[in-house]
Design an enzyme around this catalytic site. Structure first.
Site, mmCIF file in Angstrom:
data_model
loop_
_atom_site.group_PDB
_atom_site.id
_atom_site.type_symbol
_atom_site.label_atom_id
_atom_site.label_comp_id
_atom_site.label_asym_id
_atom_site.label_seq_id
_atom_site.Cartn_x
_atom_site.Cartn_y
_atom_site.Cartn_z
ATOM 1 C CD GLN A 57 -14.460 117.616 -28.131
ATOM 2 O OE1 GLN A 57 -15.526 118.092 -28.739
ATOM 3 N NE2 GLN A 57 -13.101 117.784 -28.566
ATOM 4 C CD GLU A 80 -7.918 121.181 -33.908
ATOM 5 O OE1 GLU A 80 -8.697 120.282 -33.379
ATOM 6 O OE2 GLU A 80 -8.092 121.650 -34.995
ATOM 7 C CD GLU A 128 -29.296 118.282 -41.444
ATOM 8 O OE1 GLU A 128 -30.419 118.896 -41.161
ATOM 9 O OE2 GLU A 128 -28.523 117.996 -40.216
ATOM 10 C CE1 TYR A 183 -18.628 120.933 -43.096
ATOM 11 C CE2 TYR A 183 -16.305 120.154 -43.099
ATOM 12 C CZ TYR A 183 -17.215 120.933 -42.693
ATOM 13 O OH TYR A 183 -17.024 121.993 -41.823
ATOM 14 C CG ASP A 224 -13.824 122.359 -40.143
ATOM 15 O OD1 ASP A 224 -15.075 122.096 -40.479
ATOM 16 O OD2 ASP A 224 -13.113 121.151 -40.146
ATOM 17 C CG ASP A 264 -7.691 130.038 -27.766
ATOM 18 O OD1 ASP A 264 -8.055 130.202 -28.843
ATOM 19 O OD2 ASP A 264 -8.303 130.198 -26.656
ATOM 20 C CB CYS A 265 -7.609 129.595 -33.394
ATOM 21 S SG CYS A 265 -9.295 130.025 -33.204
ATOM 22 C CE1 TYR A 323 -21.967 116.339 -40.962
ATOM 23 C CE2 TYR A 323 -22.519 118.407 -42.055
ATOM 24 C CZ TYR A 323 -21.716 117.589 -41.165
ATOM 25 O OH TYR A 323 -20.328 118.169 -40.762
#
Length: 372
Positions: free
Chosen positions: A138, A210, A370, A167, A293, A272-273, A368
């Site tokens: 990403q 993660e 919002e 948050y 999360d 990888d969870c 955010y």
């Protein structure tokens, strides 16, 4: 301009033509009979204006120019002022509303425009690109905002800013939970905010896992068992480069917990969870709290059309298997405007392998812009 009556397209055109002609702009007019006029005005320096006149009483003026200096902006303002004065002269008291929007700055070195979860465009007060790297999975950006501090943005999705403790507190239970001596599992959370805040509360052990970026990466999302259903809009908090960037540039959020992947009462697993959850379930390892999360609620409101909801239930079912009977599962949902997606999300909770209770809370996350 929104008028209280139908617009005489030809009269508007003739009234405004001299203003653009004074600027040395050449004119082209398109007439669609019952659908009004479109006039374009082009200047030799590449600036141009569109004048769109709708018969029902809407007149739009759009100016585009390459003006990166104060004088150019003043010229634009002066032209718009003349247009507004002429329109008021023409229609007297029959203008219902005049709305002048600020200029959108395209192609700038710093991108200030980012969408909200429900598709609205927000202009942030970004003044610096702090970090901009592409991982194998990403794009990772950390941008500085005058109001919100550094903001983590993953593949174009605003994840978390240094201002967003609300948050983190909400997804931990809004201060109502006692983490002292407890076993806690965090899924995702690569910005380190949740880990940093929980470690302060003297848990027995916190494990943060993660998730690898596979075909599921665009659709992860969240709920919990007997605590609350919160909300947010992440893409994925996953790879090592996210942790590295946050360790260096988001320290107001993560403190020093990402300096080492293992501490006195915590460990960070770059795995990888899903396999981790399966392994913990097989081993019988149980947690007092699971905090998801990962990513936000899928925007799709048709679960049958894709596998996003299947993935959601997979994460939920696996999490329930490692959660103690009286444990709580906290997560985010989404922007409160996405009512259909949130309703479908809640419907998934009745399809888990075990019965669960849930509640939800709405909070304001500053960056955010919002409610979530």
């Amino acid at each position: 301009f929104s008028l209280n009556l139908a617009a005489d397209c030809n009269a508007v055109l003739k009234a405004l033509q001299p203003i653009f002609q004074e600027q040395g702009m050449t004119e082209t007019v398109h007439n669609w009979e019952d659908h009004g006029y479109l006039a374009t005005y082009i200047k030799k320096n590449g600036s141009f204006a569109n004048l769109r006149i709708h018969p029902h009483g809407l007149v739009l003026v759009d100016l585009q120019s390459y003006n990166d200096h104060m004088k150019g902006r003043e010229e634009v303002d002066q032209l718009l002022n003349k247009v507004e004065e002429r329109m008021k002269e023409l229609f007297h008291g029959n203008i219902k509303r005049v709305k002048r929007l600020p200029a959108i700055l395209r192609g700038g070195v710093i991108d200030r425009y980012w969408p909200t979860a429900d598709g609205r465009l927000v202009e942030y007060d970004i003044d610096e690109v702090v970090y901009d790297e592409d991982s194998p999975f990403q794009n990772i950006k950390i941008l500085h905002s005058k109001q919100f501090g550094n903001i983590l943005i993953l593949s174009g999705d605003v994840n978390l800013a240094e201002s967003d403790l609300a948050y983190t507190k909400a997804i931990m239970g809004s201060g109502k939970e006692d983490y002292t001596g407890k076993e806690v599992l965090i899924l995702g959370g690569g910005d380190g905010g949740i880990l940093y805040e929980i470690v302060k509360l003297k848990p027995k052990m916190v494990t943060m896992v993660e998730i690898s970026f596979d075909k599921w990466a665009i659709i992860h999302f969240h709920i919990f068992q007997t605590g609350f259903l919160l909300v947010s809009k992440h893409t994925s908090n996953i790879d090592q480069m996210v942790i590295d960037g946050c360790r260096k540039y988001m320290r107001k959020t993560c403190g020093d917990v990402l300096d080492n992947l293992k501490g006195e009462c915590y460990q960070v697993l770059i795995e990888d969870c899903i396999p981790v959850l399966k392994r913990y379930a097989k081993e019988g390892r149980m947690f007092d709290y699971v905090i998801n999360d990962l990513t936000a609620v899928p925007i799709s409101t048709s679960p049958e059309e894709d596998s996003t909801w299947e993935f959601l239930r997979l994460i939920l079912d696996l999490s329930m298997k490692v959660l103690k009977q009286d444990g709580k599962y906290f997560t985010q949902g989404n922007c409160i405007n996405l009512t259909d997606a949130l309703t479908l999300y809640e419907e998934q909770l009745s399809r888990l392998y075990c019965p669960v209770e849930f509640s939800k809370e709405t909070v304001c996350v500053p960056s955010y812009m919002e409610l979530y």
